[in-house]
Design a protein around this motif. Structure first.
Motif, PDB file in Angstrom:
ATOM      1  N   GLU A   1       0.819  -1.210   0.000  1.00 50.44           N
ATOM      2  CA  GLU A   1       0.000   0.000   0.000  1.00 50.44           C
ATOM      3  C   GLU A   1       0.855   1.264   0.000  1.00 50.44           C
ATOM      4  O   GLU A   1       0.488   2.275  -0.592  1.00 50.44           O
ATOM      5  CB  GLU A   1      -0.922   0.029   1.230  1.00 50.44           C
ATOM      6  CG  GLU A   1      -1.928  -1.095   1.274  1.00 50.44           C
ATOM      7  CD  GLU A   1      -1.361  -2.351   1.910  1.00 50.44           C
ATOM      8  OE1 GLU A   1      -0.384  -2.273   2.684  1.00 50.44           O
ATOM      9  OE2 GLU A   1      -1.893  -3.431   1.623  1.00 50.44           O
TER      10      GLU A   1
ATOM     11  N   THR B   1       3.688   1.670  -1.469  1.00 55.72           N
ATOM     12  CA  THR B   1       4.176   1.881  -2.822  1.00 55.72           C
ATOM     13  C   THR B   1       3.086   2.479  -3.703  1.00 55.72           C
ATOM     14  O   THR B   1       3.356   3.350  -4.534  1.00 55.72           O
ATOM     15  CB  THR B   1       4.681   0.558  -3.423  1.00 55.72           C
ATOM     16  OG1 THR B   1       5.646  -0.010  -2.536  1.00 55.72           O
ATOM     17  CG2 THR B   1       5.330   0.766  -4.767  1.00 55.72           C
ATOM     18  N   ALA B   2       1.858   2.037  -3.528  1.00 60.66           N
ATOM     19  CA  ALA B   2       0.742   2.606  -4.303  1.00 60.66           C
ATOM     20  C   ALA B   2       0.565   4.089  -3.982  1.00 60.66           C
ATOM     21  O   ALA B   2       0.343   4.904  -4.877  1.00 60.66           O
ATOM     22  CB  ALA B   2      -0.536   1.836  -4.020  1.00 60.66           C
ATOM     23  N   GLY B   3       0.676   4.448  -2.706  1.00 60.78           N
ATOM     24  CA  GLY B   3       0.596   5.860  -2.326  1.00 60.78           C
ATOM     25  C   GLY B   3       1.773   6.650  -2.859  1.00 60.78           C
ATOM     26  O   GLY B   3       1.634   7.820  -3.235  1.00 60.78           O
TER      27      GLY B   3
ATOM     28  N   MET C   1       3.319   6.100  -5.645  1.00 65.83           N
ATOM     29  CA  MET C   1       3.128   6.351  -7.074  1.00 65.83           C
ATOM     30  C   MET C   1       2.305   7.618  -7.305  1.00 65.83           C
ATOM     31  O   MET C   1       2.568   8.368  -8.239  1.00 65.83           O
ATOM     32  CB  MET C   1       2.452   5.146  -7.740  1.00 65.83           C
ATOM     33  CG  MET C   1       3.309   3.885  -7.725  1.00 65.83           C
ATOM     34  SD  MET C   1       4.963   4.136  -8.385  1.00 65.83           S
ATOM     35  CE  MET C   1       4.597   4.265 -10.101  1.00 65.83           C
ATOM     36  N   LYS C   2       1.350   7.874  -6.439  1.00 65.59           N
ATOM     37  CA  LYS C   2       0.567   9.110  -6.537  1.00 65.59           C
ATOM     38  C   LYS C   2       1.463  10.321  -6.279  1.00 65.59           C
ATOM     39  O   LYS C   2       1.405  11.313  -6.997  1.00 65.59           O
ATOM     40  CB  LYS C   2      -0.581   9.066  -5.534  1.00 65.59           C
ATOM     41  CG  LYS C   2      -1.460  10.278  -5.564  1.00 65.59           C
ATOM     42  CD  LYS C   2      -2.569  10.167  -4.539  1.00 65.59           C
ATOM     43  CE  LYS C   2      -3.383  11.446  -4.500  1.00 65.59           C
ATOM     44  NZ  LYS C   2      -4.401  11.425  -3.471  1.00 65.59           N
ATOM     45  N   THR C   3       2.312  10.228  -5.277  1.00 63.14           N
ATOM     46  CA  THR C   3       3.249  11.313  -4.963  1.00 63.14           C
ATOM     47  C   THR C   3       4.220  11.543  -6.119  1.00 63.14           C
ATOM     48  O   THR C   3       4.516  12.685  -6.469  1.00 63.14           O
ATOM     49  CB  THR C   3       4.023  10.994  -3.674  1.00 63.14           C
ATOM     50  OG1 THR C   3       3.093  10.767  -2.622  1.00 63.14           O
ATOM     51  CG2 THR C   3       4.983  12.098  -3.309  1.00 63.14           C
TER      52      THR C   3
ATOM     53  N   PHE D   1       3.755  10.903  -9.317  1.00 62.60           N
ATOM     54  CA  PHE D   1       3.039  11.529 -10.422  1.00 62.60           C
ATOM     55  C   PHE D   1       2.822  13.017 -10.161  1.00 62.60           C
ATOM     56  O   PHE D   1       3.067  13.856 -11.031  1.00 62.60           O
ATOM     57  CB  PHE D   1       1.696  10.822 -10.655  1.00 62.60           C
ATOM     58  CG  PHE D   1       0.884  11.452 -11.739  1.00 62.60           C
ATOM     59  CD1 PHE D   1       1.194  11.240 -13.072  1.00 62.60           C
ATOM     60  CD2 PHE D   1      -0.187  12.281 -11.438  1.00 62.60           C
ATOM     61  CE1 PHE D   1       0.450  11.833 -14.083  1.00 62.60           C
ATOM     62  CE2 PHE D   1      -0.937  12.873 -12.434  1.00 62.60           C
ATOM     63  CZ  PHE D   1      -0.620  12.651 -13.764  1.00 62.60           C
ATOM     64  N   GLN D   2       2.382  13.346  -8.962  1.00 63.52           N
ATOM     65  CA  GLN D   2       2.115  14.746  -8.637  1.00 63.52           C
ATOM     66  C   GLN D   2       3.394  15.575  -8.641  1.00 63.52           C
ATOM     67  O   GLN D   2       3.409  16.699  -9.155  1.00 63.52           O
ATOM     68  CB  GLN D   2       1.419  14.845  -7.286  1.00 63.52           C
ATOM     69  CG  GLN D   2       0.000  14.339  -7.310  1.00 63.52           C
ATOM     70  CD  GLN D   2      -0.623  14.301  -5.928  1.00 63.52           C
ATOM     71  OE1 GLN D   2       0.067  14.350  -4.917  1.00 63.52           O
ATOM     72  NE2 GLN D   2      -1.938  14.200  -5.887  1.00 63.52           N
ATOM     73  N   THR D   3       4.451  15.047  -8.078  1.00 71.39           N
ATOM     74  CA  THR D   3       5.734  15.767  -8.059  1.00 71.39           C
ATOM     75  C   THR D   3       6.233  16.013  -9.478  1.00 71.39           C
ATOM     76  O   THR D   3       6.663  17.123  -9.814  1.00 71.39           O
ATOM     77  CB  THR D   3       6.779  14.990  -7.253  1.00 71.39           C
ATOM     78  OG1 THR D   3       6.287  14.777  -5.936  1.00 71.39           O
ATOM     79  CG2 THR D   3       8.101  15.719  -7.210  1.00 71.39           C
TER      80      THR D   3
ATOM     81  N   TYR E   1       4.510  16.125 -12.225  1.00 67.03           N
ATOM     82  CA  TYR E   1       3.625  17.082 -12.879  1.00 67.03           C
ATOM     83  C   TYR E   1       4.001  18.508 -12.497  1.00 67.03           C
ATOM     84  O   TYR E   1       4.142  19.384 -13.355  1.00 67.03           O
ATOM     85  CB  TYR E   1       2.171  16.786 -12.498  1.00 67.03           C
ATOM     86  CG  TYR E   1       1.195  17.826 -12.961  1.00 67.03           C
ATOM     87  CD1 TYR E   1       0.752  17.851 -14.279  1.00 67.03           C
ATOM     88  CD2 TYR E   1       0.713  18.809 -12.093  1.00 67.03           C
ATOM     89  CE1 TYR E   1      -0.137  18.809 -14.712  1.00 67.03           C
ATOM     90  CE2 TYR E   1      -0.183  19.769 -12.525  1.00 67.03           C
ATOM     91  CZ  TYR E   1      -0.597  19.765 -13.836  1.00 67.03           C
ATOM     92  OH  TYR E   1      -1.477  20.718 -14.267  1.00 67.03           O
TER      93      TYR E   1
ATOM     94  N   TYR F   1      10.730   8.616  -6.903  1.00 68.72           N
ATOM     95  CA  TYR F   1      10.445   7.261  -6.421  1.00 68.72           C
ATOM     96  C   TYR F   1      11.614   6.734  -5.598  1.00 68.72           C
ATOM     97  O   TYR F   1      11.420   6.178  -4.519  1.00 68.72           O
ATOM     98  CB  TYR F   1      10.160   6.346  -7.610  1.00 68.72           C
ATOM     99  CG  TYR F   1       9.686   4.978  -7.209  1.00 68.72           C
ATOM    100  CD1 TYR F   1       8.335   4.728  -7.051  1.00 68.72           C
ATOM    101  CD2 TYR F   1      10.573   3.937  -6.991  1.00 68.72           C
ATOM    102  CE1 TYR F   1       7.883   3.484  -6.681  1.00 68.72           C
ATOM    103  CE2 TYR F   1      10.137   2.687  -6.619  1.00 68.72           C
ATOM    104  CZ  TYR F   1       8.778   2.461  -6.467  1.00 68.72           C
ATOM    105  OH  TYR F   1       8.345   1.208  -6.091  1.00 68.72           O
TER     106      TYR F   1
END
Length: 149
Positions: A89, A91-93, A95-97, A99-101, A103, A143
């Motif tokens: 879990e 690692t899934a969170g 991945m969101k960070t 992507f946002q970073t 962006y 990452y």
């Protein structure tokens, strides 16, 4: 040593290798593609031979790191227990960070570039490799920095 302990140690080693290979990908790509922009920046007197040397040293680093990361992904996919330990879990969170970073870094870089165009002439040949390098390297570095610690 039980099989669970062995699996946990294996997952920790693979997580460390994943982090190392992602850093290698980022550094290799920045050195390979990002350094192409240096020859188009006015005021920098960099020897083209030195730039070629940097590029020729960095692309194999990027390629090796990419192939090694793909090998780790394949190995993780084969062993479901190992995959569950590595990609949980957190690692899934992460991945969101990531992507946002990524962006926001690209958005800020493009906004700064747009602002600079009002002050000076900007050669797209000097900017495009840097933006592409940011787009590739920032996710890997984010990452690697935040993965498991």
């Amino acid at each position: 040593m039980t099989s669970n302990d062995h699996l946990i140690q294996q997952a920790e080693r693979m997580g460390g290798l994943r982090r190392l290979f992602l850093i290698g990908q980022a550094i290799g790509y920045i050195g390979w593609i990002g350094s192409r922009s240096l020859q188009f920046i006015n005021g920098l007197a960099i020897d083209p031979l030195a730039l070629t040397l940097v590029q020729n040293l960095c692309w194999p680093l990027w390629l090796f790191s990419l192939v090694a990361t793909l090998w780790l992904m394949r190995r993780t996919a084969k062993n479901r227990q190992l995959g569950a330990l590595l990609d949980d879990e957190r690692t899934a969170g992460l991945m969101k960070t990531v992507f946002q970073t990524s962006y926001w870094v690209l958005l800020i870089a493009v906004a700064l570039l747009y602002a600079v165009t009002f002050v000076t002439d900007v050669d797209i040949r000097a900017v495009a490799p840097i933006l592409v390098s940011l787009g590739v390297a920032v996710p890997s570095l984010t990452y690697a920095c935040f993965y498991r610690g």
